[in-house]
Scaffold this active site. Structure first.
Site, mmCIF file in Angstrom:
data_model
loop_
_atom_site.group_PDB
_atom_site.id
_atom_site.type_symbol
_atom_site.label_atom_id
_atom_site.label_comp_id
_atom_site.label_asym_id
_atom_site.label_seq_id
_atom_site.Cartn_x
_atom_site.Cartn_y
_atom_site.Cartn_z
ATOM 1 N N HIS A 215 27.525 2.962 17.955
ATOM 2 C CA HIS A 215 26.855 4.580 19.242
ATOM 3 C C HIS A 215 25.199 5.130 19.741
ATOM 4 O O HIS A 215 25.064 5.911 20.022
ATOM 5 C CB HIS A 215 28.105 5.841 19.118
ATOM 6 N N LYS B 75 -1.462 3.415 25.738
ATOM 7 C CA LYS B 75 -0.278 2.652 25.275
ATOM 8 C C LYS B 75 -0.378 1.613 25.209
ATOM 9 O O LYS B 75 -1.551 0.757 25.769
ATOM 10 C CB LYS B 75 0.136 2.772 27.265
ATOM 11 N N SER C 59 -1.769 -0.263 29.543
ATOM 12 C CA SER C 59 -1.308 0.211 31.032
ATOM 13 C C SER C 59 -2.526 0.535 31.310
ATOM 14 O O SER C 59 -3.765 0.271 31.120
ATOM 15 C CB SER C 59 -0.870 1.767 30.790
ATOM 16 N N GLU D 195 10.371 -6.849 26.660
ATOM 17 C CA GLU D 195 10.777 -5.954 27.970
ATOM 18 C C GLU D 195 10.826 -7.663 28.648
ATOM 19 O O GLU D 195 12.054 -7.415 29.528
ATOM 20 C CB GLU D 195 10.081 -4.970 28.529
#
Ligand code: ARG
Length: 456
Positions: free
Chosen positions: A155, A282, A276, A289
């Site tokens: 969970h 970043k 980024s 992804e």
């Protein structure tokens, strides 16, 4: 003039030709189309339907065409529809009338059914090899981080300590099932459809078993109508790749989470991340992804083919031409994923301090305490409840479970012994899980030895 133009008074409208052509994508199949044609010609000659000289002529003509396509000099034209028409027309131009004998006892319907099977046989082997390479990368990374303990989650909440290697080995299991599904698919598609003709076979005395032998098929299809309209194997193949994508997507999600500032269990190598354009600090886990994202394409390709087939009456229908682009796209997508994923995995750096800090959370050993109480004679439900009360006691008193005095422990769990105070080391917790499939160092070592023998 199309090869089928006999009964027509007009050529197809230009827009119609553009709409119905498949050469822009099925040119990929040329090697397999030629391989199938060579076997077919040999069979026709073996059966004395064409002469040996005609057969030799056809084979050398086809070899020339293969060379010309290989070298990029072959002209593809939409008015010739598909790869089958291109090769047959070029053969007739190349060798004249003998070339016009090649299509004897054959239809494009059984021809395409053969071509995709030949194409998928090669690509299944390639994908299986590349999945093995990914498994090796996971195995090497497990071995390089054998001592690392992280919290295992259920969970998305910290649950129990596990070896980092145990977590990675779970993915080796998934990828091994993917390979087994692909082998299974291979077995079912490895059936030779040629000789089914358009749908009902042929009146000519061909020898299908001989063609199958030449093309290394262990069996020939039993029903000509099924053979020209069956794409079950392609559905299976695309489902298999969709499941593989689902596994990659789950692994990607773990990698993305582990690399966040919140977790920081791992660092992905700079060369597998991007920055980024706006935020200078970043470093994004784009490969993971994108792979998670590309899984959407794999699902889409599967659904697309299932939808094409739904409600199609027997036997061949032109709708079936729509099988190719999803197949090609799925293969291309999976091969791209498999080219970047293994090196990304191999270059992952684990942050041992962060992993240990998270795995040392004493509440991760709450189950160990409940199981100790079982060994002391308590029914599990009672011990579970007692430890729950202890967790509440610790929360209420803002005290860590591993800092309790024996008196405090006894005040909540009267049945506890002093051993209960020694259960809070993640290493010893792990080592007690020494059953087949467990996360102890010993068991994980056995898993590693097993995979080493299977995939190296
Ligand atoms: N390009 C077609 C396909 O991919 C080949 C078979 C076409 N057969 C036909 N009778 N039009 O399915």
């Amino acid at each position: 003039m199309a090869l089928w133009s006999g009964r027509f008074e007009q050529n197809p409208d230009k827009a119609v030709a553009d709409y119905s052509q498949s050469i822009s994508f099925d040119h990929k199949l040329y090697k397999y189309d030629i391989e199938g044609s060579i076997a077919h010609a040999k069979m026709l000659s073996h059966q004395k339907i064409i002469s040996k000289a005609q057969c030799d002529n056809i084979i050398s003509g086809l070899a020339k065409i293969a060379k010309s396509i290989d070298s990029g000099n072959f002209e593809f034209r939409t008015d010739l529809e598909d790869i089958h028409m291109h090769i047959e027309s070029a053969l007739i131009v190349e060798i004249g009338d003998d070339g016009a004998r090649l299509h004897t006892a054959r239809s494009r319907n059984d021809q395409i059914a053969l071509d995709i099977r030949l194409y998928l046989r090669d690509n299944i082997k390639l994908i299986i090899d590349k999945i093995t390479f990914l498994q090796k990368a996971l195995l090497e990374t497990s071995k390089a981080n054998l001592k690392i303990i992280i919290p295992g989650y259920t969970h998305m909440q910290r649950a129990q300590p596990v070896l980092f290697a145990h977590h990675l080995l779970a993915y080796i299991e998934m990828f091994s099932r993917d390979k087994s599904r692909l082998r299974d698919c291979f077995r079912r598609l490895n059936v030779m459809p040629l000789g089914s003709g358009a749908l009902a076979g042929t009146t000519l005395p061909i020898n299908r078993e001989y063609t199958a032998e030449l093309l290394d098929f262990p069996e020939v299809s039993r029903n000509s109508m099924d053979a020209v309209s069956d794409r079950d194997f392609a559905c299976e193949f695309l489902s298999n790749l969709a499941i593989f994508g689902m596994h990659i997507s789950r692994l990607s999600e773990d990698i993305i989470l582990w690399s966040t500032s919140e977790f920081k269990f791992i660092e992905i190598s700079d060369d597998f991340c991007t920055g980024s354009s706006l935020m200078p600090q970043k470093k994004n886990p784009d490969i993971a992804e994108l792979s998670r994202g590309k899984t959407g394409r794999l699902y889409g390709n599967m659904i697309s083919l299932f939808t094409v087939l739904k409600g199609l009456p027997l036997s061949y229908n032109r709708d079936l031409q729509e099988d190719k682009e999803p197949i090609f796209d799925a293969i291309e997508t999976v091969l791209k994923i498999l080219s970047v994923y293994p090196p990304m995995i191999m270059k992952i750096k684990v942050n041992p301090g962060k992993a240990l800090e998270a795995a040392s959370d004493p509440t991760l050993m709450a189950t160990d305490l409940a199981e100790r109480l079982v060994q002391l004679g308590l029914p599990f439900r009672t011990s579970h409840h007692r430890v729950g009360e202890l967790v509440k006691f610790c929360n209420d008193n803002n005290i860590s479970m591993n800092k309790l005095s024996f008196e405090q422990l006894k005040s909540v769990i009267p049945e506890a012994d002093t051993e209960c105070l020694n259960l809070f080391s993640p290493e010893s917790s792990i080592n007690k899980r020494n059953l087949t499939g467990g996360t102890s160092f010993h068991q994980v070592g056995l898993q590693i030895n097993f995979w080493e023998s299977q995939i190296s």
